[in-house]
Design an enzyme around this catalytic site. Structure first.
Site, PDB file in Angstrom:
ATOM      1  CE  LYS A  13      -2.059  -1.557   3.909  1.00 24.62           C
ATOM      2  NZ  LYS A  13      -1.056  -2.725   4.377  1.00 24.62           N
ATOM      3  NE  ARG A  88      -4.493  -1.376   9.548  1.00 25.45           N
ATOM      4  CZ  ARG A  88      -3.594  -0.924   9.574  1.00 25.45           C
ATOM      5  NH1 ARG A  88      -3.504  -0.112   9.175  1.00 25.45           N
ATOM      6  NH2 ARG A  88      -2.001  -1.205   9.142  1.00 25.45           N
ATOM      7  NE  ARG A 127       7.388  -2.561   6.076  1.00 25.01           N
ATOM      8  CZ  ARG A 127       5.742  -2.425   6.156  1.00 25.01           C
ATOM      9  NH1 ARG A 127       5.041  -1.586   5.664  1.00 25.01           N
ATOM     10  NH2 ARG A 127       5.524  -2.927   7.692  1.00 25.01           N
ATOM     11  NE  ARG A 161       6.165   0.088  10.560  1.00 23.49           N
ATOM     12  CZ  ARG A 161       4.877  -0.394   9.172  1.00 23.49           C
ATOM     13  NH1 ARG A 161       4.253  -0.022   8.340  1.00 23.49           N
ATOM     14  NH2 ARG A 161       3.453  -1.194   9.896  1.00 23.49           N
ATOM     15  NE  ARG A 172       2.164  -5.052  11.494  1.00 18.82           N
ATOM     16  CZ  ARG A 172       2.857  -4.891  10.583  1.00 18.82           C
ATOM     17  NH1 ARG A 172       4.091  -5.182  10.965  1.00 18.82           N
ATOM     18  NH2 ARG A 172       3.202  -4.134   9.960  1.00 18.82           N
TER      19      ARG A 172
HETATM   20  P1  ADP Z   1       1.578  -1.858   7.510  1.00 15.73           P
HETATM   21  O1  ADP Z   1       1.462  -0.574   6.431  1.00 15.73           O
HETATM   22  O2  ADP Z   1       2.447  -2.680   7.939  1.00 15.73           O
HETATM   23  O3  ADP Z   1       0.172  -2.053   6.725  1.00 15.73           O
HETATM   24  P2  ADP Z   1       0.647   0.753   9.212  1.00 15.73           P
HETATM   25  O4  ADP Z   1       1.724   1.287   9.564  1.00 15.73           O
HETATM   26  O5  ADP Z   1      -0.818   0.728   8.441  1.00 15.73           O
HETATM   27  O6  ADP Z   1       1.054  -0.769   8.939  1.00 15.73           O
HETATM   28  O7  ADP Z   1       0.280   0.660  10.405  1.00 15.73           O
HETATM   29  C1  ADP Z   1       1.060   0.444  12.216  1.00 15.73           C
HETATM   30  C2  ADP Z   1       0.118   0.477  13.013  1.00 15.73           C
HETATM   31  O8  ADP Z   1      -0.751   1.550  13.221  1.00 15.73           O
HETATM   32  C3  ADP Z   1      -1.188  -0.686  12.779  1.00 15.73           C
HETATM   33  O9  ADP Z   1      -0.497  -2.261  13.162  1.00 15.73           O
HETATM   34  C4  ADP Z   1      -2.158  -0.465  13.966  1.00 15.73           C
HETATM   35  O10 ADP Z   1      -1.474  -0.628  15.480  1.00 15.73           O
HETATM   36  C5  ADP Z   1      -1.895   1.216  13.754  1.00 15.73           C
HETATM   37  N1  ADP Z   1      -2.980   1.351  12.886  1.00 15.73           N
HETATM   38  C6  ADP Z   1      -2.429   1.917  11.775  1.00 15.73           C
HETATM   39  N2  ADP Z   1      -3.439   2.580  10.816  1.00 15.73           N
HETATM   40  C7  ADP Z   1      -4.287   1.728  11.681  1.00 15.73           C
HETATM   41  C8  ADP Z   1      -6.270   2.018  11.501  1.00 15.73           C
HETATM   42  N3  ADP Z   1      -6.942   2.418  10.454  1.00 15.73           N
HETATM   43  N4  ADP Z   1      -6.973   2.029  12.586  1.00 15.73           N
HETATM   44  C9  ADP Z   1      -6.640   1.282  13.998  1.00 15.73           C
HETATM   45  N5  ADP Z   1      -5.211   1.328  13.452  1.00 15.73           N
HETATM   46  C10 ADP Z   1      -4.130   1.879  13.178  1.00 15.73           C
HETATM   47  P1  ADP Z   2       2.240  -1.721   3.435  1.00 13.66           P
HETATM   48  O1  ADP Z   2       2.433   0.008   3.032  1.00 13.66           O
HETATM   49  O2  ADP Z   2       0.488  -2.209   2.632  1.00 13.66           O
HETATM   50  O3  ADP Z   2       2.631  -2.957   4.455  1.00 13.66           O
HETATM   51  P2  ADP Z   2       4.418  -1.419   1.625  1.00 13.66           P
HETATM   52  O4  ADP Z   2       4.486  -0.947   0.401  1.00 13.66           O
HETATM   53  O5  ADP Z   2       5.294  -1.062   2.850  1.00 13.66           O
HETATM   54  O6  ADP Z   2       2.982  -2.153   2.403  1.00 13.66           O
HETATM   55  O7  ADP Z   2       5.450  -2.769   1.299  1.00 13.66           O
HETATM   56  C1  ADP Z   2       6.096  -3.767   1.957  1.00 13.66           C
HETATM   57  C2  ADP Z   2       7.869  -3.961   1.680  1.00 13.66           C
HETATM   58  O8  ADP Z   2       7.614  -4.122   0.459  1.00 13.66           O
HETATM   59  C3  ADP Z   2       7.890  -3.336   1.505  1.00 13.66           C
HETATM   60  O9  ADP Z   2       9.792  -3.581   2.035  1.00 13.66           O
HETATM   61  C4  ADP Z   2       8.595  -2.400  -0.221  1.00 13.66           C
HETATM   62  O10 ADP Z   2       9.870  -2.674  -0.844  1.00 13.66           O
HETATM   63  C5  ADP Z   2       8.096  -4.293  -0.653  1.00 13.66           C
HETATM   64  N1  ADP Z   2       6.963  -4.773  -1.857  1.00 13.66           N
HETATM   65  C6  ADP Z   2       6.251  -3.921  -2.128  1.00 13.66           C
HETATM   66  N2  ADP Z   2       5.253  -3.965  -3.343  1.00 13.66           N
HETATM   67  C7  ADP Z   2       6.041  -5.354  -3.611  1.00 13.66           C
HETATM   68  C8  ADP Z   2       5.917  -6.183  -4.709  1.00 13.66           C
HETATM   69  N3  ADP Z   2       4.728  -6.221  -5.895  1.00 13.66           N
HETATM   70  N4  ADP Z   2       7.009  -6.842  -4.953  1.00 13.66           N
HETATM   71  C9  ADP Z   2       8.122  -7.364  -3.871  1.00 13.66           C
HETATM   72  N5  ADP Z   2       7.885  -6.585  -3.362  1.00 13.66           N
HETATM   73  C10 ADP Z   2       7.540  -5.593  -2.701  1.00 13.66           C
END
Ligand code: ADP
Ligand code: ADP
Ligand code: ZN
Length: 217
Positions: A13, A88, A127, A161, A172
């Protein structure tokens, strides 16, 4: 244009949001980034959010809905925005519907990024991001062009992170399946759900999302 990127942790994302922000002029609103900034700054919101985040649990709906409600009032959101990591829960989706209704704004599309759970663990544990500009990278899948130097800003400082470890990943993913996956039928019923294959290469996923967005324009 208002777009939601929906998918499990590690689906890509943030990676795609950064690209769309550059190509389509939509501001990326990442609740995860905003919460991490609040934790780092030690604000009241940050103090409340920290333990939930470290445990891989969701922060309360009240906190994140409040953050988004304030954020979309800012000027840079006038041309549209891209929600990354929000909503979420169904309660958050309902709160968003209300906010958009009040502003007479229409949700363009919810882009579901579909990725297998097994692939997510490797994505999350590999990541890291630039400490200065937040550009995202991956140890194997997306390295900087010059080793140890950010492509975007030239910084040599990178962050990992606190919650990107094997132990937190499983909670998660459980949280995603239990609390966030119900948004798929919610948005399907509204006719706005578009699914892309998030297992494809980063550029391929971008092309799929671009197709979804151009069909809306
Ligand atoms: P990821 O990119 O791995 O999906 P995020 O960076 O979006 O994770 O979120 C990291 C953490 O922040 C989540 O595990 C949760 O604890 C909190 N968080 C982020 N967005 C939300 C949301 N919309 N509602 C509740 N908690 C959230
Ligand atoms: P999210 O925001 O959904 O948690 P990220 O965009 O941070 O996910 O992506 C998670 C990890 O996977 C990052 O290290 C990113 O560089 C890698 N990544 C993202 N998209 C792809 C893909 N299509 N194929 C392989 N690796 C990816
Ligand atoms: Zn950088």
């Amino acid at each position: 244009m208002i777009i939601i990127l929906l998918g499990p942790p590690g689906a890509g994302k943030g990676t795609q949001a950064q690209k769309i922000q550059n190509s389509h002029g939509l501001v990326q609103l990442s609740t995860g980034d905003m919460l991490r900034a609040a934790v780092a700054a030690g604000t009241e919101v940050g103090k409340k959010a920290k333990d939930f985040m470290e445990a891989g649990k969701l922060v309360t709906d009240e906190i994140v809905v409040g953050i988004i409600a304030d954020r979309i009032e800012e000027d840079d959101c006038k041309q549209g925005f891209l929600l990354d990591g929000f909503p979420r829960t169904v309660a958050q989706a309902e709160a968003l519907d209300k906010m958009l209704d009040q502003k007479a704004l229409i949700l363009g599309a919810v882009v579901e990024m579909k990725v297998d759970d097994e692939a997510l663990v490797d994505r999350i544990t590999g990541r890291y991001t630039c400490a200065d500009c937040n550009q995202g990278y991956h140890e194997v899948n997306l390295k900087p062009k010059v080793d140890g130097v950010c492509d975007n800003c030239g910084s040599t400082n990178f962050n990992r992170r606190a919650d990107d470890n094997r132990k937190t990943v499983s909670s998660r993913l459980e949280t995603y399946h239990a609390q966030t996956a119900p948004l798929l039928p919610y948005y399907e019923a509204k006719g706005v759900l578009k699914t892309v294959d998030g297992m494809a290469d980063i550029d391929d996923v971008s092309a799929q999302i671009k197709d979804v967005l151009s069909a809306l324009a």
